[in-house]
Structure formats: C-alpha cells, structure tokens
Design a protein around this motif. Structure first.
Motif, PDB file in Angstrom:
ATOM      1  N   GLU A 105     -30.403  -1.500  46.001  1.00  0.00           N
ATOM      2  CA  GLU A 105     -31.572  -1.957  45.243  1.00  0.00           C
ATOM      3  C   GLU A 105     -31.471  -1.523  43.780  1.00  0.00           C
ATOM      4  O   GLU A 105     -31.989  -2.197  42.887  1.00  0.00           O
ATOM      5  CB  GLU A 105     -32.866  -1.415  45.875  1.00  0.00           C
ATOM      6  CG  GLU A 105     -33.426  -2.258  47.034  1.00  0.00           C
ATOM      7  CD  GLU A 105     -32.649  -2.192  48.335  1.00  0.00           C
ATOM      8  OE1 GLU A 105     -31.805  -1.277  48.457  1.00  0.00           O
ATOM      9  OE2 GLU A 105     -32.867  -3.040  49.226  1.00  0.00           O
ATOM     10  N   SER A 132     -35.148  -6.602  46.899  1.00  0.00           N
ATOM     11  CA  SER A 132     -34.164  -6.128  47.878  1.00  0.00           C
ATOM     12  C   SER A 132     -32.794  -6.031  47.214  1.00  0.00           C
ATOM     13  O   SER A 132     -32.610  -6.530  46.102  1.00  0.00           O
ATOM     14  CB  SER A 132     -34.013  -7.136  49.023  1.00  0.00           C
ATOM     15  OG  SER A 132     -35.136  -7.162  49.829  1.00  0.00           O
ATOM     16  N   ALA A 133     -31.854  -5.469  47.927  1.00  0.00           N
ATOM     17  CA  ALA A 133     -30.465  -5.461  47.466  1.00  0.00           C
ATOM     18  C   ALA A 133     -29.890  -6.871  47.598  1.00  0.00           C
ATOM     19  O   ALA A 133     -30.392  -7.682  48.377  1.00  0.00           O
ATOM     20  CB  ALA A 133     -29.656  -4.493  48.316  1.00  0.00           C
ATOM     21  N   ARG A 139     -34.809  -1.276  58.071  1.00  0.00           N
ATOM     22  CA  ARG A 139     -34.261  -2.559  57.639  1.00  0.00           C
ATOM     23  C   ARG A 139     -35.381  -3.571  57.401  1.00  0.00           C
ATOM     24  O   ARG A 139     -36.335  -3.643  58.165  1.00  0.00           O
ATOM     25  CB  ARG A 139     -33.272  -3.109  58.674  1.00  0.00           C
ATOM     26  CG  ARG A 139     -32.029  -2.248  58.893  1.00  0.00           C
ATOM     27  CD  ARG A 139     -31.270  -1.910  57.607  1.00  0.00           C
ATOM     28  NE  ARG A 139     -30.816  -3.041  56.819  1.00  0.00           N
ATOM     29  CZ  ARG A 139     -29.638  -3.651  56.964  1.00  0.00           C
ATOM     30  NH1 ARG A 139     -28.788  -3.240  57.876  1.00  0.00           N
ATOM     31  NH2 ARG A 139     -29.287  -4.646  56.182  1.00  0.00           N
ATOM     32  N   GLY A 140     -35.225  -4.313  56.340  1.00  0.00           N
ATOM     33  CA  GLY A 140     -36.264  -5.283  55.992  1.00  0.00           C
ATOM     34  C   GLY A 140     -37.469  -4.643  55.319  1.00  0.00           C
ATOM     35  O   GLY A 140     -38.506  -5.272  55.129  1.00  0.00           O
ATOM     36  N   GLY A 141     -37.310  -3.377  54.934  1.00  0.00           N
ATOM     37  CA  GLY A 141     -38.446  -2.588  54.450  1.00  0.00           C
ATOM     38  C   GLY A 141     -39.026  -3.013  53.110  1.00  0.00           C
ATOM     39  O   GLY A 141     -40.130  -2.589  52.745  1.00  0.00           O
ATOM     40  N   THR A 142     -38.305  -3.855  52.369  1.00  0.00           N
ATOM     41  CA  THR A 142     -38.840  -4.280  51.075  1.00  0.00           C
ATOM     42  C   THR A 142     -40.132  -5.074  51.230  1.00  0.00           C
ATOM     43  O   THR A 142     -41.011  -5.021  50.366  1.00  0.00           O
ATOM     44  CB  THR A 142     -37.775  -5.092  50.304  1.00  0.00           C
ATOM     45  OG1 THR A 142     -36.603  -4.281  50.202  1.00  0.00           O
ATOM     46  CG2 THR A 142     -38.242  -5.430  48.904  1.00  0.00           C
ATOM     47  N   PHE A 177     -37.777  -0.886  49.697  1.00  0.00           N
ATOM     48  CA  PHE A 177     -37.055  -0.271  50.805  1.00  0.00           C
ATOM     49  C   PHE A 177     -36.965   1.251  50.687  1.00  0.00           C
ATOM     50  O   PHE A 177     -36.668   1.932  51.637  1.00  0.00           O
ATOM     51  CB  PHE A 177     -35.673  -0.935  50.863  1.00  0.00           C
ATOM     52  CG  PHE A 177     -34.665  -0.455  51.860  1.00  0.00           C
ATOM     53  CD1 PHE A 177     -34.978  -0.361  53.218  1.00  0.00           C
ATOM     54  CD2 PHE A 177     -33.369  -0.137  51.458  1.00  0.00           C
ATOM     55  CE1 PHE A 177     -34.004   0.043  54.137  1.00  0.00           C
ATOM     56  CE2 PHE A 177     -32.402   0.265  52.365  1.00  0.00           C
ATOM     57  CZ  PHE A 177     -32.720   0.359  53.706  1.00  0.00           C
ATOM     58  N   THR A 232     -26.466  -4.062  51.689  1.00  0.00           N
ATOM     59  CA  THR A 232     -26.903  -2.946  52.534  1.00  0.00           C
ATOM     60  C   THR A 232     -25.964  -2.790  53.729  1.00  0.00           C
ATOM     61  O   THR A 232     -25.566  -1.675  54.076  1.00  0.00           O
ATOM     62  CB  THR A 232     -28.370  -3.147  52.986  1.00  0.00           C
ATOM     63  OG1 THR A 232     -29.151  -3.449  51.831  1.00  0.00           O
ATOM     64  CG2 THR A 232     -28.932  -1.914  53.652  1.00  0.00           C
TER      65      THR A 232
HETATM   66  N1  ASP Z   1     -31.920  -3.992  51.589  1.00  0.00           N
HETATM   67  C1  ASP Z   1     -32.642  -3.558  52.762  1.00  0.00           C
HETATM   68  C2  ASP Z   1     -32.104  -4.238  54.011  1.00  0.00           C
HETATM   69  O1  ASP Z   1     -31.153  -4.991  53.935  1.00  0.00           O
HETATM   70  C3  ASP Z   1     -34.102  -3.749  52.649  1.00  0.00           C
HETATM   71  C4  ASP Z   1     -34.568  -5.178  52.612  1.00  0.00           C
HETATM   72  O2  ASP Z   1     -33.779  -6.067  52.346  1.00  0.00           O
HETATM   73  O3  ASP Z   1     -35.767  -5.414  52.822  1.00  0.00           O
HETATM   74  O4  ASP Z   1     -32.602  -4.007  55.087  1.00  0.00           O
END
Ligand code: ASP
Ligand code: MG
Length: 407
Positions: free
Chosen positions: A74, A41-42, A150-153, A136, A47
């Motif tokens: 990322e 992730s970043a 969001r949260g896609g990683t 992501f 993000t």
């Molecule tokens: N960086 C993206 C987010 O903050 C993806 C992730 O963290 O999974 O949503």
C-alpha cells in the motif's frame, strides 16, 4: 457539496495506466464540488507476491514481521497515486495509517480498528488537499504495524468514512455492483440499483466476494451509505441502503448466492439427549471449526443422525476430531460427502412470505435436483446440493423468482 470517501481496490490500481485513470476520476469528483478522501489497496498481485517471499523464508512467518512486510504494498500504491494527482496540478498527500492515527488492537494479521484520529485528515481537507491513505493497515498501542486481514482496505475505508462522518463511502472495484446472482453462473443476472444492508450482510457472509464482511458490518453500525461501483466504467453502481420501504414491494427474493467447497458430515446413530448435541459443537468449537447448516433426523430406533456442513479446508481436521471422539459422542460412525455446494436465496421480503421455502423446493424438484440439507433464517433459505448440479440449480432458482426482471 458532499464529503466522499473513495476506496480503490487492487485491480483498480493494478498498473500505471490504471493509477493515472483513477487520478483523473478523483479529480473529476473534486471538480463536481465534492471533498474527497481516498483509501487505497496495493497494486493487484502485490500482497500475494510479498506473502510468497515471506513463505520462502518460513512457512509460518513471524506474524509481526509479516505485517511489516505486507503493508509495503500500500505504501507503493499511495505514493504513485499522489504523484499522478500532483502531476495534474492538484493537491494530494499520501499517508500511512500511522501518520493518520489509525489505532488497532494488537492481533497481527487480523487486527480490528479501535480508533481513528481525524485531526490530520481534517487539516488536509481544509487545505483542499486530497489525502491518499494506505488501507489494510494500522498501528497498535505499542506502535507496531498491524493489518486488518485480506481485503481489509474495504474496512479501512468504511471506518475512515464513519470517523469523518462522510456522506458516502464508495468502493471502487473490478465489478460494477452487486448482482442478483454470480454473472459467471447465471447469464441473465441483473445488477441491483439498491440492496438492503441486511441482504448485503447475508451475501457477504455467503462468500460473495464484493465486500469484506467486516466492512459491511461496520457501515451498518452507523448507517453509512455505502456504494459499490467499478473504477473501469464508473456509474451509479449498487447502493447499500437502510430503508426497507422502497424495497419490500419489488420482490421477496433479491439474490441467489452460492458457496462451493462444502463438505457434509453426518454423525450416525447418536442416542437422544440434548447434551450430546452440545458435546459435538463444543468439541468442534474448541478446534475453531465453523459449523454451518445443521440438521437432525430421528430413526425409528429412537437414535438420531446429526448432519452439518463445514468448509472443505476443515475436512481433514473435522474427520479426525469426530473419529477420535466417537465414543464420547456416543455415535456409531461418521459419514462424509464431499463436493457439495450451498445455495442461498436472500431477501428481506421473505420476512412476510412463508411460502418461499415451498417455492425453493419446487424449483429444485422441477429442475430434478435433490436438496441434501436445508436451513432457514428470517431473510435467507439455504439448500445444499451436489456440486455437479450447482449451476443448474442456481439458474432454476433465479428463474423461479423471476430475478431477470428485477428493477
Ligand atoms: N492489499 C490487501 C490484500 O490484498 C488489502 C486489500 O486489498 O484490501 O488483501
Ligand atoms: Mg477486495
């Protein structure tokens, strides 16, 4: 030797020190004799920072350009982590989704992965180089950059693990596993060594923010062993597994989840008729409103009250839609109750224990908390309570099912 896909979330790579620590951990995994592929992730906050830059230009920025912007987070983290591994004398290469060949559909901001090319990743594995992949993100058929939401990683990692037929996908985050309840609410909440996939699906959809729901669904389709663990203090964490046998025996309820920010709507005095009910939900569906717990109560007059819950973000819109369509729906009026919360007891053991509903109600009654609404499914019982009693009620249920002593 196992092939392991490790995903590290934003807080796990939130600073240079954290990135160095993660580099050490990846090298250690490799030195144990495993092959490792990393999805990242970043850095935490990045993000959000990028989104707020975009919003300074436009409240609703162009979706394609927003994806181009937010995927840069990322790109930074993967390069830094690869540098940290290389500095330690090991082989690593950072890769953007496009370089790997992560193909998605073209829905910017909420794209779905349709195919992952494993050729490049296999090549890197053969050369004993650790791939550090940007999570992501993906690319659509026309070579546009897309993101998975969001949260896609989490989902990137699971899909990459599935494509590579990895032995395990490990999700490193800032919590060290899945708990019997939110530890901030229940002091005695216990970490679960294992949780069944269908229980995890319920918890993820109930708002337990440990894993993106889609990642759990994707893992389930292929029975991919998935593990949640902390990058700060790595141990065995919680394993999401697919076998029921060794779990059924332990307890009927595995966890108590809760969701705040719910609103209770009641349509009062609707004449009987199944088409009325259909009208209500078709109408809300047209406005893409997700309706949750639904109940009906019949009056002596023969009319019916329909109660259901929605997220508080949708409050204004639902109120507006219902108020302007009262006549169409044949309802007398609409009532609302804000500041309510949903509590759910989840467990695959419930399938064979019908007395659990009674036990939930008794626990709430003993705690002097009123259930405003309830719904059940095969492995879940949800109860709606006033938000001010939430903590009290979650603790009462947790104690009633003796979850403090779960093993
Ligand atoms: N960086 C993206 C987010 O903050 C993806 C992730 O963290 O999974 O949503
Ligand atoms: Mg996350």
């Amino acid at each position: 030797m196992a092939l392991i896909v490790q995903k590290y979330g934003g807080t796990s790579v939130g600073s240079i020190e954290r990135i160095e620590a993660v580099a050490e951990h990846i090298i250690k995994t490799q030195q144990l004799g495993h092959q490792v592929v990393v999805v990242l992730s970043a850095m935490s906050g990045e993000t959000n920072r990028l989104i707020s830059l975009a919003q300074q230009i436009d409240d609703t920025p162009n979706a394609r350009e927003l994806d181009v912007l937010v995927t840069t987070g990322e790109q930074i983290s993967i390069a830094l982590l690869a540098m940290a591994i290389i500095k330690r004398g090991h082989s690593a290469v950072s890769l953007l989704a496009d370089q790997v060949g992560i193909q998605t559909d073209n829905r910017f901001g909420k794209a779905r992965i349709v195919h992952i090319n494993t050729h490049r990743l296999r090549q890197e594995l053969e050369h004993n180089r650790i791939s550090i992949i940007a999570g992501f993100q993906g690319r659509d058929e026309e070579a546009n950059i897309t993101t998975l939401g969001r949260g896609g990683t989490d989902t990137s990692a699971v899909e990459i693990a599935v494509a590579l037929a990895a032995d395990e996908c490990q999700i490193y985050t800032d919590v060290d596993g899945v708990y019997t309840a939110d530890p901030r609410v229940v002091a005695g909440a216990k970490r679960l060594k294992q949780i069944h996939f269908s229980e995890m699906i319920e918890l993820a959809s109930l708002g337990a923010k440990v894993l993106q729901l889609r990642s759990v669904e994707a893992a389930g389709k292929h029975h991919l062993p998935l593990r949640v663990l902390s990058s700060f203090a790595p141990d065995e964490g919680t394993l999401i597994s697919y076998e029921e046998n060794n779990m059924n025996s332990r307890t009927v309820v595995t966890g108590i989840a809760h969701q705040t920010q719910q609103v209770l709507f009641t349509l009062i005095g609707v004449p009987v008729g199944i088409e009325r009910l259909a009208n209500i939900f078709t109408l809300l569906g047209e406005f893409h409103i997700e309706v949750d717990m639904i109940n009906q109560m019949k009056h002596n007059s023969g009319k019916i009250d329909y109660a259901f819950t929605v997220h508080s973000n949708d409050y204004a819109q639902v109120f507006e839609v219902l108020s302007t369509h009262l006549e169409l729906l044949g309802a007398e009026r609409v009532e609302t109750k804000a500041d309510v919360a949903k509590i759910s007891a989840v467990g695959i053991g419930m399938k064979s224990h019908s007395e659990i509903v009674g036990q939930c109600f008794k626990a709430l009654a003993d705690a002097k908390v009123q259930a405003l609404l309830f719904s059940t499914s095969e492995i879940k019982i949800s109860l709606l309570v006033e938000e001010q009693y939430l903590e009290h009620a979650v603790n009462a249920l947790h104690a009633s099912f003796n979850l403090e002593s779960i093993v």
